[in-house]
Design an enzyme around this catalytic site. Structure first.
Site, PDB file in Angstrom:
ATOM      1  N   TYR A 141      45.462  26.580  46.397  1.00 40.58           N
ATOM      2  CA  TYR A 141      44.404  25.820  45.721  1.00 40.58           C
ATOM      3  C   TYR A 141      45.042  24.955  44.640  1.00 40.58           C
ATOM      4  CZ  TYR A 141      40.950  29.004  47.819  1.00 40.58           C
ATOM      5  OH  TYR A 141      40.154  29.719  48.691  1.00 40.58           O
ATOM      6  N   GLU A 191      44.634  38.538  50.989  1.00 34.68           N
ATOM      7  CA  GLU A 191      45.378  38.459  49.714  1.00 34.68           C
ATOM      8  C   GLU A 191      45.779  39.839  49.183  1.00 34.68           C
ATOM      9  OE1 GLU A 191      43.315  35.900  46.883  1.00 34.68           O
ATOM     10  OE2 GLU A 191      43.754  34.124  48.087  1.00 34.68           O
ATOM     11  N   GLU A 215      43.233  29.454  53.471  1.00 39.79           N
ATOM     12  CA  GLU A 215      42.414  29.031  52.328  1.00 39.79           C
ATOM     13  C   GLU A 215      43.177  27.907  51.629  1.00 39.79           C
ATOM     14  OE1 GLU A 215      40.850  31.920  49.551  1.00 39.79           O
ATOM     15  OE2 GLU A 215      40.683  33.438  51.136  1.00 39.79           O
TER      16      GLU A 215
HETATM   17  O1  AHR Z   1      37.817  31.249  48.099  1.00 43.84           O
HETATM   18  C1  AHR Z   1      37.593  31.986  46.924  1.00 43.84           C
HETATM   19  C2  AHR Z   1      38.551  33.161  46.771  1.00 43.84           C
HETATM   20  O2  AHR Z   1      39.846  32.669  46.569  1.00 43.84           O
HETATM   21  C3  AHR Z   1      38.691  34.099  47.948  1.00 43.84           C
HETATM   22  O3  AHR Z   1      37.738  35.106  47.963  1.00 43.84           O
HETATM   23  C4  AHR Z   1      40.058  34.679  47.748  1.00 43.84           C
HETATM   24  O4  AHR Z   1      40.669  35.042  48.957  1.00 43.84           O
HETATM   25  C5  AHR Z   1      40.823  33.609  46.998  1.00 43.84           C
HETATM   26  O5  AHR Z   1      41.503  34.106  45.909  1.00 43.84           O
END
Ligand code: AHR
Length: 466
Positions: free
Chosen positions: A244, A173, A292
């Protein structure tokens, strides 16, 4: 009742199911490593401190590959701290999560743990505070057979055979202002390119992932990928995307529509990478690594959790419900639908930290609701992904018009096995008419509960609806 229909046809092939789509992620964050997968002295721990109860659940979950050691943690990590005699390893401050890292678990333990869990390791190098030399050193330590200082160090540390790590992330990131060592796209792209070329001089068999965007809502989304890839297109194999989804304050329909955002974000990253490839007159085509992804109640983040320097203090131990499980199934449908370009993906994370598995220190380990769709779909998806877009009504959302029912299917020509994954985003039951005659199967109906997912494995051995 929502009515939908779809056709399962082997001619509508998207691409092969890459098992690495079912990866996950272990970060030195909260209690993912310490008191998660690793807890010396726990009644279920082996002599290495690996919790056997957690390993059993991980084998049942069935991830193919695990990314490590971060995440934001990697951008301040000195890998040398985590190898060699444990008593000599330094305790360090982890700036990313405002924690104390004891370094009692490092690269060698992680690779040994991967072998025990029957998963492939995927390592990230620190391009936040470090650079080309440290990345190449770690690669030499891991993958060179022996006869050099670093490879002999690994051997002396108890691993005579190379770790043979094939997939490496070039930082984490790096577009995010929160990232230690955050830099501009041009600076990161140049560093990623230099690092990638040097790493491939050492081991040309490896696959490298350049950092794309932390999420598709970043103001630099698209522009970041274009600039980074201008600098390193020739040397990397994949570009990452993180995604996410927070249910807080959203209707169920709005939350589940997030999968359409992931669809679009993947398309945008692919288009951007191909545009750079065309400008560079390159014949290479890069993959996308969604390394992720998950549901994360990030609006519930408690700043108190990192107010003090703590060792293995709990962080973001979200509890999931059945709607979250449906979202995870829906996101897997989206990832599979892009199997032609998405070759790597990691459910973030694996244990305790926004995870399908939770543990109590010194106590039990258990599954969360999101465990089931991941385990079922990872266990069933084989062969090729087929395009089976349902014919169904749509609903309006902030993510655009979204179909009430979503689906994907895989077909393994060798065994004849079919796996159909269905998601009902509607708050009413749904009935889906499935036409599988092109596979020599009958047509059949599948009924779905409101806001639910289902895996159907039609075929002579397993009757429809089983
Ligand atoms: O998964 C939690 C965090 O989310 C990770 O460390 C980061 O890469 C992302 O922002």
């Amino acid at each position: 009742m929502t009515r939908a229909s779809l056709t399962v046809d082997p001619a509508a092939r998207v691409g092969p199911v890459d098992r690495r789509l079912f990866g996950s992620f272990v970060e030195h964050m909260g209690r993912c490593v310490h008191t998660g997968i690793f807890e010396p002295g726990h009644p279920a721990a082996d002599e290495r401190g690996f919790r056997a109860d957690v390993l059993d659940l991980i084998r049942e979950l069935g991830p193919s590959m695990i990314r490590y050691p971060g995440g934001n943690f990697v951008s301040g990590y000195r890998w040398e701290d985590g190898v060699g005699p444990v008593a000599e390893r330094p305790r360090r401050l982890d700036l990313a999560w405002h924690a104390v890292e004891p370094n009692t678990f490092g690269t060698d333990e992680f690779v040994a743990w991967c072998r025990a869990a029957a998963v492939e390791p995927m390592l990230a190098v620190n391009l936040g505070t470090r650079g080309v030399q440290e990345a190449v050193d770690l690669l030499e330590y891991c993958n060179h057979p022996g006869g050099t200082r670093l490879s002999d160090q690994r051997r002396a540390n108890g691993s005579p055979d190379p770790h043979d790590v094939r997939v490496w992330c070039l930082g984490n990131e790096m577009d995010g202002p929160w990232q230690i060592g955050h830099r501009s796209a041009a600076e990161y792209g140049a560093l990623a390119g230099r690092t990638a070329r040097a790493m491939k001089m050492l081991d040309p068999r490896i696959e490298l992932v350049a950092c794309g965007s932390s999420n598709s809502g970043m103001p630099t989304f698209g522009a970041w990928e274009a600039t980074v890839l201008e600098h390193c297109y020739d040397a990397v194999d994949h570009v990452s995307l993180h995604s996410y989804y927070d249910p807080t304050g959203k209707s169920v329909g709005e939350f589940l529509a997030g999968a359409a955002d992931l669809d679009r974000a993947i398309d945008a990253v692919v288009a951007t990478a191909d545009h750079v490839g065309a400008r560079l007159r390159s014949r290479r085509r890069l993959g996308v690594s969604v390394d992720e992804w998950n549901v994360w109640y990030y609006s519930a983040w408690d700043p108190e959790a990192v107010a003090e320097w703590r060792e293995a203090g709990p962080l973001i131990e979200d509890t999931y419900d059945d709607v979250d499980a449906t979202m995870v199934a829906s996101l897997l449908v989206t990832l599979l639908r892009h199997a032609d370009r998405v070759h790597l993906a990691c459910l973030a994370q694996l244990v305790n930290v926004i995870a399908p598995i939770r543990t109590e220190p010194g106590g039990r380990a258990w599954k969360q609701s999101i465990f089931e769709p991941f385990a079922a779909i990872a266990g069933a998806a084989r062969g090729d992904v087929l395009d089976v877009r349902p014919r169904v009504a749509t609903y309006e959302s902030e993510s655009g018009d979204v179909p009430l029912v979503d689906a994907t299917a895989t077909y393994d020509e060798a065994s004849g096995a079919v796996a159909l994954v269905l998601v009902n985003r509607s708050t009413e039951p749904a009935e889906v008419a499935v036409d599988a005659r092109a596979l020599g199967l009958a047509t059949f109906d599948v009924r779905l509960d409101p806001v639910s997912w289902r895996l159907v494995r039609p075929g002579p051995a397993a009757p429809p609806g089983s």
